[in-house]
Design a protein around this motif. Structure first.
Motif, mmCIF file in Angstrom:
data_model
loop_
_atom_site.group_PDB
_atom_site.id
_atom_site.type_symbol
_atom_site.label_atom_id
_atom_site.label_comp_id
_atom_site.label_asym_id
_atom_site.label_seq_id
_atom_site.Cartn_x
_atom_site.Cartn_y
_atom_site.Cartn_z
ATOM 1 N N VAL A 56 4.473 2.115 -6.048
ATOM 2 C CA VAL A 56 3.337 1.193 -6.121
ATOM 3 C C VAL A 56 3.845 -0.101 -6.757
ATOM 4 N N ASP A 60 -0.083 -3.300 -9.626
ATOM 5 C CA ASP A 60 -1.118 -2.274 -9.534
ATOM 6 C C ASP A 60 -0.849 -1.097 -10.474
ATOM 7 N N GLU A 65 -7.646 -0.261 -16.615
ATOM 8 C CA GLU A 65 -8.380 -0.704 -15.426
ATOM 9 C C GLU A 65 -8.911 -2.122 -15.579
ATOM 10 N N ALA A 68 -5.553 -5.814 -15.433
ATOM 11 C CA ALA A 68 -4.680 -5.518 -14.298
ATOM 12 C C ALA A 68 -3.241 -5.988 -14.484
ATOM 13 N N GLY A 269 -6.351 0.080 -0.004
ATOM 14 C CA GLY A 269 -6.061 -0.692 -1.206
ATOM 15 C C GLY A 269 -7.275 -1.421 -1.735
ATOM 16 N N ARG A 272 -9.410 0.828 -3.895
ATOM 17 C CA ARG A 272 -8.828 1.370 -5.132
ATOM 18 C C ARG A 272 -9.592 1.028 -6.404
ATOM 19 N N PRO A 273 -10.035 -0.218 -6.595
ATOM 20 C CA PRO A 273 -10.725 -0.533 -7.866
ATOM 21 C C PRO A 273 -12.003 0.266 -8.088
#
Length: 284
Positions: A56, A60, A65, A68, A269, A272-273
């Protein structure tokens, strides 16, 4: 003071501990136990080799969280590591050595804001009592806490699915990174599986100047896919927590994106958040 027990000192346990130290609104005593006696590692990041890379991009890989760029900023303070990276490519889009990430995780343990006990212990049982939980170690020692989190990470590697003669040289654990150093340069190597662990093994053999033939066997004849070159991903969030509906929606968005020349992995992608909230809201 509330006591929290964490079983497992790899990535999952370390990340949880770091978040408790950052976000907890009360004083805590945290007891983190790992049978290896090492913390902030886990199988993937225990490798000592710089040719084993994260799968990754660095941008990321923050442990937080809501922050970033935390991992990237940490890398920027490590001149010895920057010297090994591409100075012409932004750090955030590079795939950096996994051993760098191990050091990053361990740095999160060095300035705790809570009381932390690191215990080298294999927890084999939990005894739930009215006002506490007893974490029972293999040695018989017990640790009394208010709540326990099982941060066990990956399951142990599977054994060979067929009989192997005792005289055959073999490596049973693909995460025993040093074991490959015992393979002679001229020997023929047979790897069962063609996933990322196979890539690790081949890279290490190559670094050792291996000249023998390497075979890799896959039941499905597949290799790991290359990463997408599409870097700018637009985050999106589904409104429905139904898994069947979400699956259909992801496929539809992926098909639409492909039809406009995009890569389906960018759709994943972009999701993902919101993975944590999706799991929390999910229905069967």
């Amino acid at each position: 003071m509330k006591k929290i027990g964490i079983v497992g000192g790899g990535f999952s346990g370390t990340a949880l501990l770091a978040m408790l130290c950052k976000y907890a609104k009360q004083a805590l005593e945290i007891i983190i136990c790992d049978q290896t006696g090492s913390f902030g590692e886990g199988p993937a990041y225990r490798t000592p080799y710089s040719h084993h890379l994260l799968n990754v991009r660095a941008g990321d890989m923050s442990a937080f969280e809501d922050d970033a760029t935390h991992f990237v900023r940490w890398l920027e303070t490590q001149p010895d590591k920057l010297a090994l990276l591409d100075d012409k490519t932004p750090l955030a889009i590079q795939f950096v050595p996994r051993c760098f990430y191990r050091e990053y995780l361990q740095s999160l343990l060095q300035a705790p804001t809570q009381t932390i006990r690191f215990e080298s212990a294999a927890i084999v049982d939990l005894i739930v009592q009215p006002n506490a939980v007893q974490m029972v170690a293999e040695s018989g020692e017990q640790f009394s806490v208010d709540e326990v989190v099982l941060a066990l990470g990956n399951n142990p590697p599977s054994s060979f699915p067929f009989p192997v003669a005792s005289g055959v040289k073999r490596i049973d654990n693909p995460w025993d990174y040093a074991a490959i150093e015992n393979i002679e340069k001229h020997e023929t190597v047979f790897i069962v599986g063609t996933g990322l662990s196979m890539i690790d093994a081949v890279l290490t053999l190559e670094q050792q100047g291996h000249t023998g033939t390497i075979f890799a066997l896959s039941r499905h004849g597949l290799l790991p896919l290359a990463h997408s070159h599409e870097l700018h991903v637009q985050p999106w969030q589904p409104s429905d927590g139904d898994m069947r509906g979400l699956t259909q929606l992801v496929r539809e968005r992926a098909d639409q994106h492909i039809q406009t020349g995009g890569d389906w992995r960018s759709v994943i992608g972009g999701l993902r958040p919101h993975i944590s909230s999706i799991w929390q809201q999910a229905t069967i």
